[in-house]
Scaffold this motif. Structure first.
Motif, PDB file in Angstrom:
ATOM      1  N   GLY A  43      -5.003  10.298  -3.665  1.00 44.47           N
ATOM      2  CA  GLY A  43      -5.605   9.241  -2.842  1.00 44.47           C
ATOM      3  C   GLY A  43      -5.996   9.710  -1.468  1.00 44.47           C
ATOM      4  O   GLY A  43      -6.786   9.045  -0.782  1.00 44.47           O
ATOM      5  N   ILE A  44      -5.477  10.849  -1.009  1.00 41.24           N
ATOM      6  CA  ILE A  44      -5.850  11.372   0.302  1.00 41.24           C
ATOM      7  C   ILE A  44      -7.289  11.875   0.276  1.00 41.24           C
ATOM      8  O   ILE A  44      -8.050  11.724   1.225  1.00 41.24           O
ATOM      9  N   GLY A  45      -7.665  12.520  -0.851  1.00 42.47           N
ATOM     10  CA  GLY A  45      -9.057  12.920  -1.034  1.00 42.47           C
ATOM     11  C   GLY A  45      -9.362  14.345  -0.655  1.00 42.47           C
ATOM     12  O   GLY A  45     -10.524  14.757  -0.722  1.00 42.47           O
ATOM     13  N   ILE A  46      -8.413  15.098  -0.231  1.00 42.04           N
ATOM     14  CA  ILE A  46      -8.665  16.502   0.132  1.00 42.04           C
ATOM     15  C   ILE A  46      -8.664  17.375  -1.113  1.00 42.04           C
ATOM     16  O   ILE A  46      -9.488  18.268  -1.278  1.00 42.04           O
ATOM     17  N   PHE A  47      -7.695  17.129  -2.002  1.00 37.24           N
ATOM     18  CA  PHE A  47      -7.646  17.837  -3.285  1.00 37.24           C
ATOM     19  C   PHE A  47      -8.030  16.849  -4.387  1.00 37.24           C
ATOM     20  O   PHE A  47      -7.605  15.682  -4.367  1.00 37.24           O
ATOM     21  N   TYR A  48      -8.814  17.325  -5.362  1.00 44.98           N
ATOM     22  CA  TYR A  48      -9.310  16.446  -6.415  1.00 44.98           C
ATOM     23  C   TYR A  48      -8.520  16.684  -7.711  1.00 44.98           C
ATOM     24  O   TYR A  48      -7.880  17.708  -7.902  1.00 44.98           O
ATOM     25  N   GLY A  49      -8.631  15.702  -8.578  1.00 40.21           N
ATOM     26  CA  GLY A  49      -7.940  15.803  -9.857  1.00 40.21           C
ATOM     27  C   GLY A  49      -6.547  15.186  -9.780  1.00 40.21           C
ATOM     28  O   GLY A  49      -6.186  14.505  -8.811  1.00 40.21           O
ATOM     29  N   ASP A  50      -5.759  15.436 -10.833  1.00 40.59           N
ATOM     30  CA  ASP A  50      -4.380  14.925 -10.893  1.00 40.59           C
ATOM     31  C   ASP A  50      -3.491  15.879 -10.091  1.00 40.59           C
ATOM     32  O   ASP A  50      -3.111  16.948 -10.563  1.00 40.59           O
ATOM     33  N   GLU A  53       5.589  10.805   5.583  1.00 43.32           N
ATOM     34  CA  GLU A  53       5.415  12.253   5.608  1.00 43.32           C
ATOM     35  C   GLU A  53       4.917  12.737   6.960  1.00 43.32           C
ATOM     36  O   GLU A  53       5.366  13.776   7.461  1.00 43.32           O
ATOM     37  N   VAL A  54       3.965  11.972   7.575  1.00 42.52           N
ATOM     38  CA  VAL A  54       3.460  12.369   8.896  1.00 42.52           C
ATOM     39  C   VAL A  54       4.591  12.331   9.922  1.00 42.52           C
ATOM     40  O   VAL A  54       4.735  13.227  10.757  1.00 42.52           O
ATOM     41  N   ALA A  55       5.431  11.266   9.857  1.00 40.91           N
ATOM     42  CA  ALA A  55       6.563  11.170  10.790  1.00 40.91           C
ATOM     43  C   ALA A  55       7.523  12.340  10.588  1.00 40.91           C
ATOM     44  O   ALA A  55       8.012  12.942  11.556  1.00 40.91           O
ATOM     45  N   THR A  56       7.769  12.682   9.329  1.00 39.49           N
ATOM     46  CA  THR A  56       8.676  13.795   9.033  1.00 39.49           C
ATOM     47  C   THR A  56       8.112  15.119   9.525  1.00 39.49           C
ATOM     48  O   THR A  56       8.823  15.949  10.093  1.00 39.49           O
ATOM     49  N   VAL A  57       6.786  15.311   9.303  1.00 41.51           N
ATOM     50  CA  VAL A  57       6.141  16.534   9.777  1.00 41.51           C
ATOM     51  C   VAL A  57       6.236  16.628  11.299  1.00 41.51           C
ATOM     52  O   VAL A  57       6.497  17.698  11.872  1.00 41.51           O
ATOM     53  N   ASN A  62       0.870  -1.189   0.000  1.00 43.75           N
ATOM     54  CA  ASN A  62       0.000   0.000   0.000  1.00 43.75           C
ATOM     55  C   ASN A  62       0.900   1.229   0.000  1.00 43.75           C
ATOM     56  O   ASN A  62       1.330   1.701   1.051  1.00 43.75           O
ATOM     57  N   TYR A  63       1.200   1.762  -1.200  1.00 47.72           N
ATOM     58  CA  TYR A  63       2.125   2.886  -1.305  1.00 47.72           C
ATOM     59  C   TYR A  63       1.591   4.130  -0.611  1.00 47.72           C
ATOM     60  O   TYR A  63       2.341   4.894  -0.006  1.00 47.72           O
ATOM     61  N   LEU A  64       0.271   4.350  -0.675  1.00 43.62           N
ATOM     62  CA  LEU A  64      -0.320   5.520  -0.048  1.00 43.62           C
ATOM     63  C   LEU A  64      -0.101   5.495   1.460  1.00 43.62           C
ATOM     64  O   LEU A  64       0.238   6.513   2.070  1.00 43.62           O
ATOM     65  N   LEU A  65      -0.275   4.316   2.076  1.00 43.72           N
ATOM     66  CA  LEU A  65      -0.038   4.188   3.511  1.00 43.72           C
ATOM     67  C   LEU A  65       1.434   4.461   3.832  1.00 43.72           C
ATOM     68  O   LEU A  65       1.758   5.177   4.789  1.00 43.72           O
ATOM     69  N   LEU A 110       1.323  20.108   3.729  1.00 45.39           N
ATOM     70  CA  LEU A 110       0.529  20.359   2.514  1.00 45.39           C
ATOM     71  C   LEU A 110       0.855  19.337   1.437  1.00 45.39           C
ATOM     72  O   LEU A 110      -0.028  18.848   0.721  1.00 45.39           O
ATOM     73  N   HIS A 111       2.162  19.026   1.319  1.00 42.82           N
ATOM     74  CA  HIS A 111       2.581  18.022   0.337  1.00 42.82           C
ATOM     75  C   HIS A 111       1.889  16.683   0.599  1.00 42.82           C
ATOM     76  O   HIS A 111       1.394  16.014  -0.330  1.00 42.82           O
ATOM     77  N   ALA A 112       1.839  16.288   1.858  1.00 40.90           N
ATOM     78  CA  ALA A 112       1.204  15.012   2.205  1.00 40.90           C
ATOM     79  C   ALA A 112      -0.296  15.045   1.936  1.00 40.90           C
ATOM     80  O   ALA A 112      -0.887  14.068   1.454  1.00 40.90           O
ATOM     81  N   LEU A 113      -0.968  16.162   2.228  1.00 35.93           N
ATOM     82  CA  LEU A 113      -2.425  16.273   2.057  1.00 35.93           C
ATOM     83  C   LEU A 113      -2.826  16.349   0.593  1.00 35.93           C
ATOM     84  O   LEU A 113      -3.955  15.983   0.237  1.00 35.93           O
ATOM     85  N   THR A 114      -1.944  16.876  -0.272  1.00 35.63           N
ATOM     86  CA  THR A 114      -2.281  16.989  -1.704  1.00 35.63           C
ATOM     87  C   THR A 114      -1.959  15.718  -2.472  1.00 35.63           C
ATOM     88  O   THR A 114      -2.195  15.650  -3.679  1.00 35.63           O
ATOM     89  N   TYR A 115      -1.411  14.719  -1.768  1.00 38.65           N
ATOM     90  CA  TYR A 115      -1.009  13.501  -2.469  1.00 38.65           C
ATOM     91  C   TYR A 115      -2.238  12.763  -2.996  1.00 38.65           C
ATOM     92  O   TYR A 115      -3.311  12.749  -2.361  1.00 38.65           O
TER      93      TYR A 115
END
Length: 690
Positions: A96-103, A47-51, A38-41, A89-94
């Motif tokens: 599959g997260i679902g916060i930002f839509y599109g490519d 990213e969360v650990a880094t943040v 699961n690459y998204l996980l 922001l980088h992690a949230l825009t990835y």
């Protein structure tokens, strides 16, 4: 068998460090394994650990800057807060997260590059705050303005360069950006190494590893074309490790070390209080000891004062202690300088009364400077007036100190009358040397004219004269020429001696076969030696030896030694010129079987104007400068000359020269001979009567 890891004293790797390496490696393998499932996980965890690391660094550094007192890490805390924000922001825009839509692949990559640039540049700038004080509010405002501009350029204006193109992969800008970040990190490592002493050893090690791993991760981030590439996954893991190490650095410096120091200081304070209590209990006894010490100190001060007075009285310079120009104290040398029999003749009088009136303005100016600056005034030359009216030249310097609200000036005065007299003697000696040089040149000009005239007479008059007239002319001209040579020899010696004393005689070195040079010089005097019925022998153990020497100076040396040998030999004696090769040096000796030199003369034979035969009836003339010039010419060429002699058996002059060879092209050029130069053989042998 004992393992090196388990031995705490001799282990190559400490057990706790070894455990951390094992744990970090295991976590890295697990994370990479998760990335394949699961690459998204995987990405979210990294990213969360880094943040978390970023914000932890920021919170710790900003909130502990007062106790850590380290602007370097405070600046990192501010910069990591903004880097953590962009990384979040980088992690949230990835995708599959679902916060930002599109490519959102390009958007996420843009925010990633911004995060990395902010972090790397901040690490580089932070070094300026190792010794410089940080203005926290100004730094936060600058980062806020930069962050707003970057957010607008990405989300609103769309002017930030693309970093990822779907179906194509990473853009050139993204790859170049990663390389630039790597170069900035390398620069940070170099500056860190330069400022190594400013950091704790463990902190320095963590920072080196953090920056090194960051550089490697940047390289991996330029290698993937798809997010599922193993290089991208390794890069993320190494990026997290680098962030963790930086967290360890800040937590060690800003939390652990300050509080350890704080508790250590508290412990030290408690211990000091206990000791103070013990001291108070014994205060009465210590007070008695202090009183005894005070009495001892008073006695020592009295002794020291006596020693000081003795020292001042025995100094070789005159000491005047004066307040507002009035003399309060003088030593014995001061009385001696002014010709006083008792201090009362000087004390109470103004210092200016003993200084020549021409120097009064200088005196007052120097005393004013001492009052204003309370320092030392430099040494100057003045004139003092003794009690009997005699004027003496002195050097004087003064220093000032304040005692009971008054400027007490101590002046040290030295009589320089003898030194000035010596300088005058030296100046006179220089003038005399210049006079000899000038008079020598004045002699040489008419002598050259006389010699040229004699040559003209020989060539054009004698041949046309009768036999009787020719014989008389030849005899008289020979006498004139011989005495011309003698005067020229004297003039040459005076000129060369003056040049040597003044340091103006220079060498003209050239590479040559020294054996051939010495042999030709020896053969050139054969006719003179034959007239004395003395046998001249030349011998060498080497046929060719190339070395650098001044041929003209060497000719002068050999002709002088050979003429001396001829002077002090009798018919039937032998003169030997010998050459011995010793590899790095060569020995040239002139030995004769003549009358020798008395033992008491050997020590001064090379001194200027010294002569072995000083009698009015000596057989040969000479100025006594020849051997002193020979020694100077030998020394100039790096050689050494010695003499061995036994009175009645003969003498040997031995010269040792280094066989150095010049390595520049000009060394091999032949020097043109002076066509007007008079035969040096005639000149050097002019003191010998034939």
């Amino acid at each position: 068998m004992e393992t090196k890891i388990m031995d705490k004293d001799k282990a190559l790797v400490k057990p706790e460090v070894f455990k951390k390496i094992i744990l970090a490696t295991t976590l890295g393998v697990i994370l990479i394994y998760i990335s394949f499932i699961n690459y998204l996980l995987f990405h979210t965890v990294i990213e969360v650990a880094t943040v978390i690391f970023y914000f932890s660094v920021s919170i710790i550094a900003i909130n502990t800057y007062k106790i850590s007192n380290n602007s370097y890490f405070t600046f990192l805390g501010i910069s990591f807060a903004f880097s953590g924000f962009f990384n979040l922001l980088h992690a949230l825009t990835y995708k599959g997260i679902g916060i930002f839509y599109g490519d959102t692949a390009n958007l996420a990559t843009q925010l990633w590059i911004i995060t990395r640039f902010l972090q790397s540049v901040s690490l580089l700038i932070a070094f300026t705050f190792i010794e410089k004080k940080l203005k926290e509010k100004t730094s936060i405002l600058i980062y806020l303005i930069i962050s707003i501009f970057l957010l607008l350029s990405v989300f609103l204006w769309g002017i930030f360069p693309d970093c990822y193109v779907t179906g194509v992969g990473l853009t050139l800008f993204k790859k170049l950006g990663e390389y630039v970040i790597a170069l900035i990190s390398i620069a940070s490592i170099l500056i860190l190494m330069k400022n190594k002493k400013a950091f704790d050893k463990s902190v320095y090690t963590y920072m080196i590893f953090s920056l090194a791993i960051m550089i490697v991760s940047e390289i991996f981030f330029t290698l993937y074309s798809d997010v599922f590439d193993i290089s991208n996954m390794i890069g993320h893991v190494m990026y997290a490790v680098s962030s963790y190490l930086m967290y360890k650095v800040v937590s060690t410096i800003c939390i652990k070390n300050p509080y350890e120091l704080l508790f250590y200081q508290l412990s030290e304070t408690n211990q000091a209080l206990k000791l103070k209590a013990e001291e108070l209990e014994k205060s009465n006894e210590k007070l008695k000891i202090e009183i005894r010490k005070h009495r001892i100190t008073e006695n020592e001060l009295i002794i020291s004062e006596k020693r000081y007075k003795t020292l001042v009285d025995n100094l070789p310079d005159a000491i005047f202690v004066h307040v507002d120009g009035e003399i309060q104290l003088v030593n014995d040398e001061a009385k001696k300088l002014l010709g006083a029999s008792d201090s009362s003749e000087i004390q109470g009088k103004m210092l200016s009364s003993f200084i020549h009136k021409d120097y009064h303005s200088l005196l007052y100016k120097r005393l004013d400077n001492l009052k204003e600056e309370s320092s030392i005034v430099p040494i100057v030359e003045e004139k003092f007036i003794k009690l009997n009216g005699q004027i003496v030249d002195v050097d004087i310097t003064s220093t000032c100190s304040v005692k009971e609200g008054k400027n007490v000036v101590i002046s040290v005065v030295r009589d320089i009358t003898e030194r000035k007299l010596l300088n005058e003697v030296i100046e006179y000696d220089n003038l005399k040397r210049e006079f000899f040089a000038n008079i020598s040149h004045e002699f040489r000009t008419p002598l050259n004219i006389i010699h040229a005239t004699v040559q003209f007479i020989e060539k054009y008059i004698i041949d046309d004269s009768s036999d009787n007239t020719r014989e008389k002319l030849e005899r008289n001209i020979k006498s004139v020429k011989h005495n011309c040579y003698r005067l020229l020899r004297l003039v040459n010696n005076l000129i060369d001696s003056t040049k040597i004393d003044s340091g103006f005689l220079k060498l003209s070195l050239t590479n040559c076969n020294i054996v051939n040079v010495i042999e030709e010089i020896t053969l050139s005097v054969a006719q003179y030696v034959e007239t004395k019925k003395v046998r001249l022998v030349f011998d060498t153990d080497v046929e060719e030896k190339i070395m650098a020497c001044d041929i003209e100076k060497m000719e002068r040396i050999m002709l002088n030694l050979l003429s001396n040998a001829v002077k002090f030999t009798n018919p039937g004696d032998d003169i030997f010129v010998l050459i011995e090769d010793r590899g790095e040096s060569i020995i040239i000796s002139v030995r004769d079987t003549g009358i020798g030199i008395p033992k008491q003369k050997l020590e001064v034979i090379f001194d200027k104007f010294r002569q072995v035969d000083k009698s009015l009836t000596r057989n040969h003339e000479g100025s006594g400068m020849g051997l002193s010039i020979v020694k100077a010419l030998v020394d100039m060429q790096g050689g050494k000359i010695t003499v061995n002699s036994k009175y009645g058996e003969g003498s040997e002059f031995k010269m040792q020269f280094p066989t150095k060879v010049l390595d520049f092209n000009e060394a091999d050029l032949e020097i043109a001979a002076d066509s007007d130069r008079i035969d040096p053989v005639h000149i050097e042998f002019s003191d010998i009567y034939f």
